[in-house]
Design a protein around this motif. Structure first.
Motif, PDB file in Angstrom:
ATOM      1  N   ALA A 128     -50.015 -21.355  68.539  1.00 34.56           N
ATOM      2  CA  ALA A 128     -50.997 -20.912  69.527  1.00 34.56           C
ATOM      3  C   ALA A 128     -52.200 -20.287  68.835  1.00 34.56           C
ATOM      4  CB  ALA A 128     -50.357 -19.922  70.489  1.00 34.56           C
ATOM      5  N   LEU A 129     -53.313 -21.013  68.812  1.00 37.77           N
ATOM      6  CA  LEU A 129     -54.536 -20.514  68.190  1.00 37.77           C
ATOM      7  C   LEU A 129     -55.734 -21.250  68.775  1.00 37.77           C
ATOM      8  CD1 LEU A 129     -54.899 -23.133  66.258  1.00 37.77           C
ATOM      9  CD2 LEU A 129     -53.703 -21.783  64.567  1.00 37.77           C
ATOM     10  N   ARG A 130     -56.899 -20.791  68.418  1.00 33.92           N
ATOM     11  CA  ARG A 130     -58.124 -21.483  68.789  1.00 33.92           C
ATOM     12  C   ARG A 130     -58.572 -22.346  67.615  1.00 33.92           C
ATOM     13  NH1 ARG A 130     -61.102 -16.353  71.802  1.00 33.92           N
ATOM     14  NH2 ARG A 130     -60.309 -16.818  73.884  1.00 33.92           N
ATOM     15  N   TYR A 189     -62.692 -21.647  57.837  1.00 36.03           N
ATOM     16  CA  TYR A 189     -62.147 -22.775  58.587  1.00 36.03           C
ATOM     17  C   TYR A 189     -62.281 -22.452  60.069  1.00 36.03           C
ATOM     18  CZ  TYR A 189     -58.548 -19.429  57.292  1.00 36.03           C
ATOM     19  OH  TYR A 189     -57.897 -18.260  56.998  1.00 36.03           O
ATOM     20  N   GLY A 190     -61.955 -23.414  60.915  1.00 39.68           N
ATOM     21  CA  GLY A 190     -62.154 -23.235  62.351  1.00 39.68           C
ATOM     22  C   GLY A 190     -60.914 -22.840  63.116  1.00 39.68           C
ATOM     23  N   LEU A 191     -59.936 -22.256  62.478  1.00 36.21           N
ATOM     24  CA  LEU A 191     -58.694 -21.834  63.127  1.00 36.21           C
ATOM     25  C   LEU A 191     -58.651 -20.316  63.186  1.00 36.21           C
ATOM     26  CD1 LEU A 191     -56.227 -24.189  61.191  1.00 36.21           C
ATOM     27  CD2 LEU A 191     -57.337 -24.626  63.388  1.00 36.21           C
ATOM     28  N   TYR A 192     -58.376 -19.774  64.378  1.00 34.44           N
ATOM     29  CA  TYR A 192     -58.296 -18.324  64.485  1.00 34.44           C
ATOM     30  C   TYR A 192     -57.470 -17.936  65.712  1.00 34.44           C
ATOM     31  CZ  TYR A 192     -62.368 -18.870  67.661  1.00 34.44           C
ATOM     32  OH  TYR A 192     -63.236 -19.234  68.646  1.00 34.44           O
ATOM     33  N   ALA A 193     -57.026 -16.701  65.727  1.00 32.76           N
ATOM     34  CA  ALA A 193     -56.109 -16.229  66.767  1.00 32.76           C
ATOM     35  C   ALA A 193     -56.793 -16.173  68.128  1.00 32.76           C
ATOM     36  CB  ALA A 193     -55.579 -14.847  66.403  1.00 32.76           C
TER      37      ALA A 193
END
Length: 356
Positions: free
Chosen positions: A139-141, A154-158
């Motif tokens: 589960a992330l954005r 990078y483009g992944l975050y909480a």
């Protein structure tokens, strides 16, 4: 007196007529250890191994055991109280086993096993790691890395955060918790138990393979990926998507570090550890299993990013002989732990082992 006499008559009549007077239920089965594997190739024994077969054959899990509500044979055991469970249909079978009244799992030790991608910055193919946390990477954005702000890695975050490597500001984004301090995507295991297991297995002779040794030469000599298989302690990251490459490996290292508050290190990545632990945490909350008796043991079948000079597409999914060595070493590292628990069950039944 009349009541007692009437009851005796009723029972006698029912027995004579073959009526369905309920028999007294047998005492529930109390497994000492359950080894949990995610999948198997073909049969459980006698053919090419998967995650389950080496355990079945070497621990002599010769007897199949029925689990209520599950049609496929998923559970095996030996005479010493060691059980093997293969999750043919996923973590729902953990629930089926726990809810089956034929079993009492409150004192059972669990070893969740399986193969993984291994972080080449910390270990090599064929290595085995005991986890202190299982970290959920689902589960992330996500934003396209080509369109992210220039100062983002990078483009992944909480969810609930405003950038990578930041914790959410609002606890409700990740479920019904009342305080952001309770929020976590890192499921803690019993670290004392994990250290105890590591101490028992750290000097086990692990298998190697000439082709794996040849492939290790592609890594810089300064990296652990260039070394023979080893036993270590390190975290497992579970994510349903199969990711690969240096950029995502950097994310994985950061994600594990973020959620363990700089205490954990990313070593293994797979697709089911997080879903299994969600199920076990729920079963623990309901009182069916003891959370302090859960262990996670993963082995590396392939690096989570390619060595220098190898393309992502060439490296993606190329496990070569790494799978068989990972299957083999997983059992080799776990076997001393199983043997110790069984040998001294009189003590470990009521006293969970721990190492400083």
């Amino acid at each position: 007196m009349k009541r007692s006499f009437s009851c005796k008559l009723l029972v006698s009549a029912a027995l004579c007529l073959g009526s369905a007077v309920p028999a007294l239920a047998a005492d529930p089965v109390t497994p000492k250890v359950i080894i949990v594997a995610g999948w198997e190739n073909g049969a459980d024994t006698g053919d090419a191994p998967g995650e389950y077969q080496d355990w079945v054959e070497r621990e002599h899990l010769t007897e199949s055991v029925t689990v209520r509500g599950v049609k496929e044979p998923i559970l095996r055991r030996n005479a010493q109280g060691v059980y093997g469970l293969v999750l043919r249909s996923g973590p729902s079978e953990l629930m089926a086993l726990a809810l089956d009244p034929a079993f009492d799992l409150k004192k059972t030790y669990w070893i969740f096993t399986g193969i993984s991608g291994v972080n080449p910055n910390l270990a090599s193919v064929g290595s085995v790691a005991w986890a202190r946390w299982v970290v959920d990477g689902d589960a992330l954005r996500e934003l396209d890395d080509r369109a992210i702000p220039k100062d983002w890695p990078y483009g992944l975050y909480a969810i609930g955060a405003d950038r990578p490597n930041a914790l959410p500001k609002d606890a409700n984004h990740y479920g019904s918790v009342t305080d952001v301090a309770e929020l976590t995507k890192a499921y803690p295991l019993n670290q004392g138990l994990a250290r105890w297991a590591y101490d028992l297995s750290k000097d086990v002779k692990l298998a190697d393979d000439p082709e794996i040794a040849r492939r290790r030469e592609a890594w810089p000599a300064t990296l652990p990926a260039s070394k023979p298989p080893m036993v270590l302690m390190g975290e497992t990251l579970g994510a349903l998507r199969y990711w690969h490459g240096e950029a995502r490996n950097n994310w994985a290292q950061d994600w594990v570090k973020l959620w363990t508050k700089n205490q954990g290190v990313f070593v293994m990545t797979n697709e089911e550890s997080q879903t299994n632990q969600k199920e076990m945490r729920l079963l623990a909350k309901w009182g069916y299993v003891a959370p302090d008796r859960i262990m996670v043991l993963r082995s590396g079948s392939n690096p989570s990013m390619p060595p220098p000079g190898v393309s992502l597409t060439q490296s993606m999914g190329d496990e070569g002989p790494g799978q068989n060595v990972a299957f083999d070493n997983n059992e080799r590292a776990g076997a001393p732990v199983v043997a110790e628990l069984v040998k001294h069950w009189g003590h470990y039944q009521d006293h969970v082992p721990s190492a400083p």
